[in-house]
Design a protein around this motif. Structure first.
Motif, PDB file in Angstrom:
ATOM      1  N   LEU A  58      44.646  40.603  39.412  1.00 55.53           N
ATOM      2  CA  LEU A  58      45.557  39.687  38.728  1.00 55.53           C
ATOM      3  C   LEU A  58      44.861  38.367  38.436  1.00 55.53           C
ATOM      4  CD1 LEU A  58      48.584  38.993  37.916  1.00 55.53           C
ATOM      5  CD2 LEU A  58      48.755  37.986  40.192  1.00 55.53           C
ATOM      6  N   TRP A  59      44.143  37.831  39.433  1.00 53.42           N
ATOM      7  CA  TRP A  59      43.475  36.550  39.246  1.00 53.42           C
ATOM      8  C   TRP A  59      42.271  36.662  38.319  1.00 53.42           C
ATOM      9  CZ3 TRP A  59      45.171  32.044  39.261  1.00 53.42           C
ATOM     10  CH2 TRP A  59      46.187  31.647  40.120  1.00 53.42           C
ATOM     11  N   ALA A 207      42.240  45.155  32.343  1.00 56.78           N
ATOM     12  CA  ALA A 207      41.837  44.029  31.489  1.00 56.78           C
ATOM     13  C   ALA A 207      40.795  43.148  32.170  1.00 56.78           C
ATOM     14  CB  ALA A 207      43.062  43.190  31.114  1.00 56.78           C
ATOM     15  N   ALA A 208      40.887  43.010  33.503  1.00 59.92           N
ATOM     16  CA  ALA A 208      40.011  42.093  34.234  1.00 59.92           C
ATOM     17  C   ALA A 208      38.527  42.397  34.027  1.00 59.92           C
ATOM     18  CB  ALA A 208      40.364  42.116  35.714  1.00 59.92           C
ATOM     19  N   PRO A 209      38.026  43.611  34.318  1.00 61.39           N
ATOM     20  CA  PRO A 209      36.594  43.863  34.119  1.00 61.39           C
ATOM     21  C   PRO A 209      36.180  43.844  32.652  1.00 61.39           C
ATOM     22  CG  PRO A 209      37.742  45.883  34.747  1.00 61.39           C
ATOM     23  CD  PRO A 209      38.708  44.765  34.925  1.00 61.39           C
ATOM     24  N   GLN A 284      44.035  36.488  46.791  1.00 64.33           N
ATOM     25  CA  GLN A 284      43.949  35.209  46.075  1.00 64.33           C
ATOM     26  C   GLN A 284      42.657  34.461  46.399  1.00 64.33           C
ATOM     27  OE1 GLN A 284      47.497  33.040  44.843  1.00 64.33           O
ATOM     28  NE2 GLN A 284      48.371  33.716  46.787  1.00 64.33           N
ATOM     29  N   ALA A 285      42.264  34.491  47.674  1.00 61.49           N
ATOM     30  CA  ALA A 285      41.044  33.775  48.063  1.00 61.49           C
ATOM     31  C   ALA A 285      39.807  34.371  47.400  1.00 61.49           C
ATOM     32  CB  ALA A 285      40.891  33.804  49.585  1.00 61.49           C
ATOM     33  N   LEU A 286      39.786  35.687  47.253  1.00 63.88           N
ATOM     34  CA  LEU A 286      38.657  36.340  46.587  1.00 63.88           C
ATOM     35  C   LEU A 286      38.760  36.244  45.072  1.00 63.88           C
ATOM     36  CD1 LEU A 286      38.404  39.599  48.749  1.00 63.88           C
ATOM     37  CD2 LEU A 286      36.862  37.633  48.806  1.00 63.88           C
ATOM     38  N   GLY A 287      39.997  36.202  44.565  1.00 63.25           N
ATOM     39  CA  GLY A 287      40.173  36.265  43.126  1.00 63.25           C
ATOM     40  C   GLY A 287      40.111  34.943  42.396  1.00 63.25           C
ATOM     41  N   LEU A 288      40.706  33.873  42.968  1.00 58.03           N
ATOM     42  CA  LEU A 288      40.820  32.620  42.212  1.00 58.03           C
ATOM     43  C   LEU A 288      39.549  31.778  42.174  1.00 58.03           C
ATOM     44  CD1 LEU A 288      42.255  30.382  40.679  1.00 58.03           C
ATOM     45  CD2 LEU A 288      43.307  29.650  42.820  1.00 58.03           C
ATOM     46  N   PRO A 289      39.073  31.211  43.290  1.00 53.14           N
ATOM     47  CA  PRO A 289      37.938  30.272  43.178  1.00 53.14           C
ATOM     48  C   PRO A 289      36.652  30.933  42.712  1.00 53.14           C
ATOM     49  CG  PRO A 289      38.460  30.699  45.482  1.00 53.14           C
ATOM     50  CD  PRO A 289      39.534  31.342  44.677  1.00 53.14           C
ATOM     51  N   THR A 290      36.405  32.185  43.121  1.00 57.17           N
ATOM     52  CA  THR A 290      35.153  32.838  42.740  1.00 57.17           C
ATOM     53  C   THR A 290      35.124  33.164  41.257  1.00 57.17           C
ATOM     54  OG1 THR A 290      36.138  34.952  43.390  1.00 57.17           O
ATOM     55  CG2 THR A 290      34.789  33.835  45.025  1.00 57.17           C
ATOM     56  N   THR A 291      36.193  33.768  40.744  1.00 60.45           N
ATOM     57  CA  THR A 291      36.176  34.160  39.335  1.00 60.45           C
ATOM     58  C   THR A 291      36.256  32.951  38.406  1.00 60.45           C
ATOM     59  OG1 THR A 291      38.568  34.511  39.448  1.00 60.45           O
ATOM     60  CG2 THR A 291      37.174  36.426  39.761  1.00 60.45           C
ATOM     61  N   MET A 292      37.025  31.942  38.782  1.00 62.52           N
ATOM     62  CA  MET A 292      37.091  30.743  37.943  1.00 62.52           C
ATOM     63  C   MET A 292      35.739  30.049  37.877  1.00 62.52           C
ATOM     64  SD  MET A 292      39.788  29.849  36.209  1.00 62.52           S
ATOM     65  CE  MET A 292      39.681  28.073  36.049  1.00 62.52           C
ATOM     66  N   THR A 293      35.035  29.976  39.006  1.00 65.20           N
ATOM     67  CA  THR A 293      33.719  29.326  39.017  1.00 65.20           C
ATOM     68  C   THR A 293      32.713  30.130  38.206  1.00 65.20           C
ATOM     69  OG1 THR A 293      34.173  28.386  41.210  1.00 65.20           O
ATOM     70  CG2 THR A 293      31.881  28.453  40.491  1.00 65.20           C
ATOM     71  N   LEU A 294      32.729  31.460  38.373  1.00 66.06           N
ATOM     72  CA  LEU A 294      31.812  32.301  37.605  1.00 66.06           C
ATOM     73  C   LEU A 294      32.082  32.183  36.114  1.00 66.06           C
ATOM     74  CD1 LEU A 294      29.684  34.530  37.272  1.00 66.06           C
ATOM     75  CD2 LEU A 294      31.501  36.214  37.713  1.00 66.06           C
ATOM     76  N   LEU A 342      46.096  38.051  26.203  1.00 66.34           N
ATOM     77  CA  LEU A 342      47.263  38.839  26.604  1.00 66.34           C
ATOM     78  C   LEU A 342      47.401  38.865  28.122  1.00 66.34           C
ATOM     79  CD1 LEU A 342      47.175  41.954  24.238  1.00 66.34           C
ATOM     80  CD2 LEU A 342      49.079  40.364  24.515  1.00 66.34           C
ATOM     81  N   SER A 343      46.264  39.042  28.803  1.00 65.61           N
ATOM     82  CA  SER A 343      46.260  39.181  30.253  1.00 65.61           C
ATOM     83  C   SER A 343      46.872  37.964  30.929  1.00 65.61           C
ATOM     84  CB  SER A 343      44.826  39.399  30.748  1.00 65.61           C
ATOM     85  OG  SER A 343      44.770  39.451  32.147  1.00 65.61           O
ATOM     86  N   VAL A 344      46.391  36.790  30.576  1.00 69.52           N
ATOM     87  CA  VAL A 344      46.879  35.580  31.260  1.00 69.52           C
ATOM     88  C   VAL A 344      48.255  35.170  30.756  1.00 69.52           C
ATOM     89  CG1 VAL A 344      45.816  33.938  29.666  1.00 69.52           C
ATOM     90  CG2 VAL A 344      46.260  33.265  32.024  1.00 69.52           C
TER      91      VAL A 344
END
Length: 506
Positions: A58-59, A207-209, A284-294, A342-344
């Motif tokens: 989701l994140w 959609a994520a990958p 959430q901890a794995l999904g939000l800060p890591t993916t946003m930073t990447l 669409l995803s977000v």
């Protein structure tokens, strides 16, 4: 016994499982009346099935989108280099993760959405105040994302059809075909949301990958145009690391926090489907800060590359992708933009306001009706004006949103964690005259804390390009720290008012 000491008040009509999750007593009639409907009732434990992967996906799906891209690339456009931009975004997402996890806790524990969760602090009726504020912000976001998706359709069709599509007569400063593209993307989203939450979960998983691969492809393309990765890293900061940078850094940090401040409130709309606290916390901890930073890292590199290749940073990925001469490459890039948008937009900007509007009149407004209201208001808010300038997008729109919603987060955290110690009465959340009824359905302490925190957070902010000037110039020194000011003020004031003037007995 007061409502601020709920541990001493017997709670009937609900059962607690060994893992801490709570649901209505099986076999008992669910809450009914004017403040309940099927969409707002607690999700039964058996239907709380989302795993760590579902929350992470989701994140990833929400973070890897065009608005996130422009968030990072917009920092390049206002003068930062790639290191400063990535640092600002990474820190902001670590900060906003804290209230995200704190408010998200009520979801898997009680299975309730955000507007019902807010009833504990604002009152059964008063919860409409933060819910409507949150919903209107989501309408603005929905409109911005829909404009981005329409823009992708417009550029794609222009490349495939030619000037007959692109060079048409203008309406309101844009070709009429751009408005048609906007409408087409709007209709597509309405069709998906009407299929329900399970369809949304499946869509987010694939959609994520797909979107992440698309961002990497764009990076490879831009590095080839620039002659390697070197020019992407070599673009200097126009601000340096002195006073010029820090003057921009603080409002930028608050803007980056403001980007997800909406979700830090209504994350229970999703975590209510979580199978455990561990699933939502780790997801959430794995999904939000890591993916946003990447994703920020990818976007600032590509934007830096556009500055090296074209002489100026192109912060809009749709306009950047339109510069390719390859029809196949353009098609892939813009389809990626469409999927990302669409995803977000569906997950972050339709699901939550649909619940929020349903909370206003549960008997008359269903989840689907609330989603349709969001879609209509998203157009009436003129999103093309909000999105047209990176200065207004980051410092005005995101700064104001973050400051205002930070005040709600402070009240929710104070009430749920400090005063109630995470203990709620499910039945009373839907009942007239219960422990969350306060004074006529409103908790005036929360309203006062919200208004005071909101004034201090955004009263001294610049509203350009929406309007000229600042509403309260004397508060201008607080404007750069709006989210933190709003959250801290409302938290402390709500605690103080509740302890000094205790609510009526339940």
């Amino acid at each position: 016994m007061t409502d601020t000491a709920p541990s001493a008040i017997p709670i009937s009509g609900q059962v607690a499982l060994p893992d801490g999750r709570v649901e209505l007593t099986p076999g008992s009639p669910p809450p009914s009346g004017p403040y309940a409907n099927e969409d707002l009732l607690p999700v039964p434990v058996a239907k709380r099935t989302w795993t760590t992967y579902n929350f992470s996906a989701l994140w990833v799906g929400m973070a890897h989108n065009t608005a996130s891209w422009t968030l990072a690339s917009g920092l390049i456009a206002v003068g930062m280099d790639w290191k400063q931009a990535v640092f600002t975004i990474a820190l902001a997402n670590l900060i906003v993760l804290v209230p995200m996890l704190l408010t998200g806790h009520a979801g898997p524990k009680y299975g309730i959405p955000f507007p019902v969760f807010a009833r504990a602090s604002f009152g059964v009726r008063g919860a409409n105040l933060p819910a409507v504020v949150r919903a209107l912000v989501a309408c603005g976001w929905f409109g911005i994302q829909t404009w981005i998706g329409g823009e992708a359709i417009f550029f794609l069709a222009g490349k495939l059809i030619g000037s007959g599509w692109s060079d048409t007569g203008e309406i309101g400063g844009y070709p009429w075909t751009m408005w048609l593209s906007f409408v087409l993307f709007w209709v597509l989203q309405v069709a998906i949301i009407y299929r329900g939450m399970e369809t949304i979960r499946r869509f987010e998983n694939w959609a994520a990958p797909f979107v992440l691969v698309g961002a990497v492809v764009m990076l490879v393309w831009m590095s080839n145009k620039a002659g390697g990765l070197g020019p992407l890293f070599d673009q200097p900061s126009k601000l340096g690391w002195g006073g010029g940078f820090w003057k921009i850094f603080w409002p930028s940090l608050m803007g980056m926090i403001g980007f997800w401040s909406t979700l830090s409130l209504n994350i229970p709309d999703f975590t209510r489907y979580g199978k455990s606290q561990k699933a939502q916390t780790w997801g959430q901890a794995l999904g939000l800060p890591t993916t946003m930073t990447l994703f920020a890292f990818l976007s600032v590199l590509v934007t830096s590359g556009s500055q090296a290749v074209y002489g100026q940073p192109i912060w809009d990925p749709v306009q950047l992708a339109a510069k390719t001469d390859s029809v196949v490459g353009l098609l892939y890039a813009l389809v990626t933009v469409l999927v990302a948008t669409l995803s977000v937009n569906i997950a972050a900007n339709l699901v939550s306001p649909a619940f929020d509007f349903s909370n206003i009149a549960p008997r008359r407004i269903s989840f689907r009706t609330g989603a349709l209201v969001t879609c209509v208001l998203g157009v009436l808010i003129f999103p093309w004006k909000l999105y047209s300038d990176p200065q207004g997008y980051i410092f005005t729109w995101l700064g104001l949103v973050g400051g205002l919603l930070g005040t709600v987060a402070g009240i929710l955290v104070a009430d749920y964690w400090i005063l109630r110690r995470t203990r709620l009465d499910l039945t009373d959340l839907y009942r007239t005259g219960g422990r969350y009824w306060y004074d006529g359905g409103w908790n005036w302490r929360a309203v006062v804390a919200f208004l005071a925190g909101g004034i201090l957070a955004i009263g001294g902010a610049s509203f350009k390009p929406l309007i000229d000037g600042r509403p309260v110039p004397a508060l201008s020194s607080l404007a750069d720290y709006g989210w933190a000011v709003g959250l801290g003020t409302s938290l402390v004031l709500y605690l103080g008012l509740t302890l000094l003037v205790r609510p009526k007995e339940a």
